[in-house]
Design an enzyme around this catalytic site. Structure first.
Site, mmCIF file in Angstrom:
data_model
loop_
_atom_site.group_PDB
_atom_site.id
_atom_site.type_symbol
_atom_site.label_atom_id
_atom_site.label_comp_id
_atom_site.label_asym_id
_atom_site.label_seq_id
_atom_site.Cartn_x
_atom_site.Cartn_y
_atom_site.Cartn_z
ATOM 1 C CB SER A 131 -0.849 -0.011 1.453
ATOM 2 O OG SER A 131 -1.730 1.093 1.435
ATOM 3 C CE1 TYR A 161 -4.313 -2.093 4.522
ATOM 4 C CE2 TYR A 161 -3.784 -0.103 4.727
ATOM 5 C CZ TYR A 161 -3.886 -0.994 3.775
ATOM 6 O OH TYR A 161 -4.127 -1.577 2.482
HETATM 7 N N1 LIG Z 1 -8.194 -0.817 -2.481
HETATM 8 C C1 LIG Z 1 -7.601 -0.666 -2.022
HETATM 9 O O1 LIG Z 1 -7.700 1.300 -2.759
HETATM 10 C C2 LIG Z 1 -5.968 -0.662 -1.671
HETATM 11 C C3 LIG Z 1 -5.361 0.440 -1.831
HETATM 12 C C4 LIG Z 1 -3.595 -0.474 -0.926
HETATM 13 C C5 LIG Z 1 -4.090 -1.617 -1.162
HETATM 14 N N2 LIG Z 1 -4.374 -2.086 -1.146
HETATM 15 C C6 LIG Z 1 -4.585 -3.831 -0.975
HETATM 16 O O2 LIG Z 1 -4.962 -4.867 -1.718
HETATM 17 C C7 LIG Z 1 -5.904 -6.036 -0.702
HETATM 18 C C8 LIG Z 1 -7.060 -6.327 -1.483
HETATM 19 O O3 LIG Z 1 -7.631 -4.444 -0.767
HETATM 20 P P1 LIG Z 1 -9.426 -5.130 -1.298
HETATM 21 O O4 LIG Z 1 -9.637 -3.612 -1.096
HETATM 22 O O5 LIG Z 1 -9.297 -5.895 -2.227
HETATM 23 O O6 LIG Z 1 -10.296 -5.107 0.165
HETATM 24 P P2 LIG Z 1 -11.341 -6.280 0.607
HETATM 25 O O7 LIG Z 1 -12.475 -5.507 -0.754
HETATM 26 O O8 LIG Z 1 -11.642 -5.317 2.364
HETATM 27 O O9 LIG Z 1 -11.046 -7.057 0.256
HETATM 28 C C9 LIG Z 1 -10.093 -7.659 0.752
HETATM 29 C C10 LIG Z 1 -10.558 -9.006 1.476
HETATM 30 O O10 LIG Z 1 -9.953 -10.005 2.318
HETATM 31 C C11 LIG Z 1 -11.004 -11.019 2.731
HETATM 32 N N3 LIG Z 1 -10.536 -11.099 3.902
HETATM 33 C C12 LIG Z 1 -10.346 -10.409 4.993
HETATM 34 N N4 LIG Z 1 -9.773 -10.609 6.046
HETATM 35 C C13 LIG Z 1 -9.940 -11.754 6.098
HETATM 36 C C14 LIG Z 1 -9.315 -12.895 7.096
HETATM 37 N N5 LIG Z 1 -9.607 -12.637 8.106
HETATM 38 N N6 LIG Z 1 -9.636 -14.288 6.265
HETATM 39 C C15 LIG Z 1 -9.501 -14.649 4.936
HETATM 40 N N7 LIG Z 1 -9.577 -13.976 4.018
HETATM 41 C C16 LIG Z 1 -9.535 -12.509 4.813
HETATM 42 C C17 LIG Z 1 -11.830 -10.081 2.789
HETATM 43 O O11 LIG Z 1 -13.249 -11.817 2.855
HETATM 44 P P3 LIG Z 1 -14.129 -10.937 2.841
HETATM 45 O O12 LIG Z 1 -14.798 -10.704 1.427
HETATM 46 O O13 LIG Z 1 -15.404 -12.547 3.996
HETATM 47 O O14 LIG Z 1 -14.569 -9.881 3.521
HETATM 48 C C18 LIG Z 1 -12.322 -10.197 1.140
HETATM 49 O O15 LIG Z 1 -12.507 -11.072 0.589
HETATM 50 C C19 LIG Z 1 -5.480 -5.543 0.571
HETATM 51 O O16 LIG Z 1 -4.320 -6.001 0.882
HETATM 52 C C20 LIG Z 1 -4.623 -4.419 0.988
HETATM 53 O O17 LIG Z 1 -4.841 -3.927 1.540
HETATM 54 C C21 LIG Z 1 -5.794 -1.375 -1.491
#
Ligand SMILES: NC(=O)c1ccc[n+]([C@@H]2O[C@H](COP(=O)([O-])OP(=O)(O)OC[C@H]3O[C@@H](n4cnc5c(N)ncnc54)[C@H](OP(=O)(O)O)[C@@H]3O)[C@@H](O)[C@H]2O)c1
Length: 252
Positions: free
Chosen positions: A159, A172
């Protein structure tokens, strides 16, 4: 500091991942879901790992409906998974697959957005558990299967706040710095002795549930959808990036 993406104009070949087996964590939603669908569309057998089984089943059905290779589904909550649970998973996968070609560490939680002086320890520990400790256990116990592949790729999800610290991003941000450190240590250990390459990838602002929770005042559609940032996810997972290791990438 500028971080690279896939080479300019990169177009993943339609069969880039044919014959490969790739595990994606957090595959039920957001970026992980798009990566799983995209990897399957490029020929991979995807192992869908996540905590909400119904979401994984939807991704499974979507891959099958699109004619992709039959995926595998692993419902596992990384917040509570023990080392025994992960060992059991690794043993099960070793019984089913001769090797693993890819591991996308994607699942993460945001935790509390507040100053360190008000941060709660329980929330801090939970973020570290999911975002760091679970990554260690999965990497540690899946490494033998990855090392059995002709060329394997591990992608750690970073991130912007894992590369430059920022107020109120708390556990985080610290977990993402740890993720970058983990990537560097592992890449350095494997660089000359293994066919496993290890890189980190910052997706950048992307319209997912996590982004909407972090920035409730933002217009969600101002950010790209997860399916629109897949180019570097494909590049780093496929053989086009063989030889590249220990580096930090941006998807946007
Ligand atoms: N979106 C952004 O702008 C952004 C920016 C920088 C970095 N990131 C990084 O990109 C990655 C994906 O983020 P995202 O935005 O796609 O997040 P998201 O929409 O919240 O999706 C996260 C996924 O991880 C799963 N998860 C969370 N806790 C878990 C657990 N305890 N055990 C197993 N699975 C779990 C969630 O499952 P559930 O569906 O069951 O909740 C979901 O499928 C993350 O590492 C995040 O830090 C995202």
């Amino acid at each position: 500091m500028a971080f690279p993406s896939a080479p300019a104009g990169y177009q993943a070949a339609p069969d880039l991942l044919r014959g490969k087996t790739i595990l994606v964590t957090g595959a039920g939603d957001g970026i992980g879901r798009s990566a799983a669908l995209s990897y399957a569309a490029h020929g991979a057998t995807v192992i869908l790992l996540g905590r909400t089984e119904s979401k994984l089943e939807q991704v499974y059905d979507q891959i099958e409906a699109a004619g992709g290779p039959k995926p595998a589904l692993v419902a596992l909550d990384l917040a509570t998974a023990t080392e025994d649970n992960i060992l059991h998973l690794a043993t099960g996968l070793a019984g089913e697959f001769s090797h693993l070609d890819g591991l996308l560490h994607n699942a993460s939680i945001l935790g509390e957005r507040r100053p360190i002086e008000n941060a709660g320890y329980a929330s801090w520990q939970q973020v570290m558990q999911v975002n760091v400790n679970a990554q260690f256990l999965l990497t540690r116990h899946l490494l033998p299967l990855l090392q059995a592949a002709p060329a394997a790729s591990i992608i750690f999800t970073s991130s912007g706040v894992g590369r430059t610290g920022k107020a109120y991003w708390g556990a985080y941000a610290v977990s993402k710095f740890a993720t970058e450190g983990f990537m560097q240590v592992l890449a350095s250990e494997l660089e000359n002795t293994s066919r496993v390459r290890v890189n980190s990838l910052n997706p950048g602002p992307t319209n997912t549930g996590m982004r909407r929770a972090a920035y409730p005042a933002e217009t969600p559609t101002d950010n790209p959808a997860a399916e629109d940032i897949m180019s570097t996810y494909l590049y780093l997972m496929g053989d086009d990036s063989v030889g590249i290791t220990g580096r930090a990438f941006n998807a946007q």
